[in-house]
Design an enzyme around this catalytic site. Sequence first.
Site: not given
Length: 837
Positions: A273, A498, A508
């Site tokens: 994204e 992950r 973020k």
Amino acid sequence: MPPKVSPEVEHLAAFFAQCGLSDQRSLETARSKTAPLAHRLLQLAHADSHSHSLDDKQITLALQIAKDANSLSDDQRLFILDAVRDRRLAKSDQVAAAIKYLGSHPQPIDTDDFNQACGVGFSITPAELDSRVRAYLSDKADEVNKLGWTGFSKVSGLMRQADPLRWVAPLDLKAAAEAVYAELFGSREDAKLKAQAAADQAKKDAKAATAGGSTKASTSAVPLAAESPDDMFAQGWLSRLHKPGENEQKFPERMKEHLEWTKGKVFTRFPPEPNGFLHIGHSKAIAVNFGFAKYHKGHCYLRYDDTNPEAEEQVYFDKILENVRWLGYEPYQVTHSSDHFAELYDLACLLIKKGLAYTSDDTAEEIAAQRGGKDHGPRHESKDRSKPVAQSLAEFADMRAGKYKPGEMVLRMKQDMASSNPTMWDIIAYRVLGKPHHRTGTEWCIYPTYDFTHCLCDSFENISHSLCTTEFIGARTAYEWLCDALEVYKPRQSEYGRLTLEGAITSKRKLLKLVKEGHVNGWDDPRLYTLVALKRRGVPPAAIISFVSNLGVSTSASLVQLQRFEQTVRAHLEMTTPRLNLVLRPLRVTLENLPADFALSVDKPLHPKDPSMGSIQAPFSRELVIDQDDFRAEASRDFFRLAPGATVGLLNAPRPVTYVSHEVDPATGVVTHVVCRYEDETHGGQALPPNFKPKGWIHWVSAPHAVPVREARLFRRLFKSDNPGALGDAYLSDLDPHSLELVRGAVVEPAVWRVVRDSLARARDVVRARQDEAERNGTEAPPSVDGLEVVRFQANRVAYFCLDGDSALREESGEVEGGDLVLNLIANLKEDKLKGK
């Protein structure tokens, strides 16, 4: 104070400056032993009426001729200089070959033979290259067969020095040698697997033979033996994934169409994204997706998931592509989810017509209640679920036409409210945002959600392996449901654990707060673990890929110790960076028994274990600087560096020095000056035994030649705890106020300019090679994605450093000759046990 310049030296320096050298370099050349010969050679060159002025690089080669060709006649030196002037000889090793040739061949010189011996206009076909590589390896058969792949770096390094292979482009030579090695010893990957298996067995045997003690070993403190990045695709979870064509389809004809398009190749995608900067966790996704496709000789898209214009900015698009290329990958194509907005809208209409989607004006609170609410109570369907198809189509058209404000109407998929999987509870497919899009402008005011977009874009691009992290396991059911509902090709989604790094924040939102509130100096602050920050800190991209590869890929998420990452970085830098003397906190030292104009050139290698890096001439003078930490005003048994009564060695200097006295600032009590004796008998030093070995060695820089460093930036871990992300919004209270130290007044030896020039030249060569490869493949040629951080070196006894982009380099005739240096710490030479504690 620097030694006084004599009139003769001043005259020579002025002449060299007129020839185009910088002031500092002119003075150094004028003081050298070869100054008179260099002066005469350049005079002869300029006296030649047919000569043209030399550029800076050619002057450097002329000085090399003066230095190394002192046994040749003036005519022979001018012959070589003519070849430099007409650009037949453009590199230092060509000039060295020319000097060697003229020293062994009588005049008149056979020009064709000379050109061939010096690599002038050298060219070679792939077949000829293969033949010469095989001949060379055959001559070295004993060593080659004994070491196998483990000796490849050593053998290929020596090969690069052999005629005529020394003139072959390094990447072409390496590829040819690897091909022959693969024939002799099998693939490099298989060899490493065998070596790793043998090492593992040796560890087991050692444990079994060890009596007493714990048999439990840490698997996260140190990395495995150096492995190929391809190892993670040849073994473990990724090696067990389906082959192209093996992902089952509800509609078999879709697979036939898919394979006709892909020709059975692997197709993957990296779909970030564009609403923030990539971080260390994304490096694993990049390595997995791009690496898996490359390993299987397939292709990987870079696809921007740009369906939320409220959070997207152009800088994120630019930096994502730059980061991918920095890590060494080139996308098969750069695509956007927005490329398919029209097609996605049509499919949404088709889903409505099939009775599998409906428009709804339910509020966010009502939708949450339908799904059981905070108490996870019973679920119920929306009042709009049974709405007529025609009404939903009309209202969906009105959504597109801008007749609804954000939150007033959505399109939901009609899935299965009785399912145990929340992603099947009639999730939203489209919503009204009313924001212009960076690519489509105001054409759309409604935008598809990730859940509607992602699987369909995978289908459009014929993705064979949709690889993502385990938080998307639940979404796989909805992913497959939507593809089957619309009767399109259905990719197979597979999930892996992950990567989370100890001490790093990857949220973020939290990163944005750190930046906006000024806790760090931007997204590329080297204390962060964004990829732009790691790049600025000088972490080599190959070290990051090696780190990810050594971790392996599985379905388990893990918090990896920071020291494991740093150890991988150190292991990579150990054999790839030259070594220089850097004094962070200078302390002046005078060698009292040397004359004021004493000058000595100390020859030392740029890397003691890699002769191919070459050597440098380090100036040694009466006035030196050493690090303040290397002197104590009071001697002690546990301190082996400079102190009263001590004799210490100076790294690479011919003789040690002995303490005589020191001076202290009466106001502060700080030592400001140390006087020593240089233990050279010809200058009044002691007659030390031939086998005398000092107990301590320290590094140094000649004071008159020291290159100032405007700022050296030393970094510690930004957070005090191992997992600051687990602290919620209290993570700001965990910041270490001492995570950044700015050191001003440091100095480095003058060879730093050689390292700067060589590093930037190598970076340009790599970019050109990638551009040539792109041209051969008919793909987009990547621009340079490297900055000054490619200038890396090990500061002897201190740490690894790189050049920061805040440096201001001064170029003359296209070559760096000086400037303003700012250094960033990459990593300490060894693990700091107190870091972050």
